[in-house]
Design a protein around this motif. Structure first.
Motif, PDB file in Angstrom:
ATOM      1  N   ASN A   1       0.855  -1.183   0.000  1.00  0.00           N
ATOM      2  CA  ASN A   1       0.000   0.000   0.000  1.00  0.00           C
ATOM      3  C   ASN A   1       0.894   1.236   0.000  1.00  0.00           C
TER       4      ASN A   1
ATOM      5  N   SER B   1      -0.941   1.490   6.748  1.00  0.00           N
ATOM      6  CA  SER B   1      -2.286   1.455   6.176  1.00  0.00           C
ATOM      7  C   SER B   1      -3.182   0.400   6.816  1.00  0.00           C
TER       8      SER B   1
ATOM      9  N   THR C   1      -4.437  -1.883   5.052  1.00  0.00           N
ATOM     10  CA  THR C   1      -3.991  -3.114   4.398  1.00  0.00           C
ATOM     11  C   THR C   1      -2.914  -3.786   5.247  1.00  0.00           C
TER      12      THR C   1
ATOM     13  N   SER D   1      -1.968  -6.267  -0.645  1.00  0.00           N
ATOM     14  CA  SER D   1      -2.058  -5.068  -1.467  1.00  0.00           C
ATOM     15  C   SER D   1      -3.501  -4.596  -1.512  1.00  0.00           C
ATOM     16  N   PRO D   2      -3.703  -3.291  -1.564  1.00  0.00           N
ATOM     17  CA  PRO D   2      -5.047  -2.821  -1.880  1.00  0.00           C
ATOM     18  C   PRO D   2      -5.294  -3.098  -3.364  1.00  0.00           C
TER      19      PRO D   2
END
Length: 175
Positions: free
Chosen positions: A9, A14, A16, A75-76
């Motif tokens: 991210n 984050s 994530t 990961s986003p």
């Protein structure tokens, strides 16, 4: 057990990252009594160096990930796939550079529309790099972040039949 958590991210610390750590916690609970050593790599902290060659710090991080027993990659979802930040880090590995590592793909997103991105995009990248991906990945719709621990615990239980043998086989442990 050496665990590497890699988060792609672009935003440091984050949600994530929080999801990836919760997944890792849930996996660790599947192997009670197994000593673990966890290294968390938040790629946002290294973004300015990802395209420098050679880059000693990133080389050390790549080596640590390749030497891990378990790799949680998160990961986003960006444009229905993982971020360029994560791709740039993973591009530093040669073919089969993650050989022997058990990997778990994790993705987060705003809606369930891209829930297959984990299996269709991130899993094949990890397999291409030689990682063993024995279980389904986890896709978390971020509107459910308040349920994070329950979701990751349920996911771990549902995938224990494939994850535990892969990890204990890597560690040379019989259960």
């Amino acid at each position: 057990m050496k665990i590497a958590v890699v988060v792609g991210n672009p935003k440091p610390a984050s949600r994530t990252l929080r999801v990836a750590e919760s997944v890792t916690d849930a996996i660790e609970k599947l192997l009670p009594g197994e000593p673990t050593e966890r290294q968390v790599i938040d790629l946002a902290d290294y973004s300015s160096r990802l395209f420098e060659w050679p880059e000693p710090t990133l080389a050390e991080l790549n080596d640590a990930v390749a030497a891990s027993d378990l790799l949680v990659v998160a990961s986003p979802t960006y444009k229905a796939t993982y971020t360029g930040l994560l791709k740039a880090f993973l591009d530093r590995y040669p073919s089969n550079g993650l050989g022997g590592v058990v990997a778990v793909p994790v993705m987060t997103g705003a809606a369930a529309d891209h829930a297959m991105a984990t299996e269709v995009n991130l899993r094949p990248l990890l397999v291409e790099l030689g990682a063993t991906v024995p279980s389904r990945g986890l896709y978390l719709v971020m509107t459910r972040i308040a349920e994070l621990d329950a979701i990751t615990s349920d996911w771990a239980r549902a995938n224990a039949a494939t994850l535990v043998p892969a990890l204990t086989g890597r560690l040379g442990v019989t259960r």
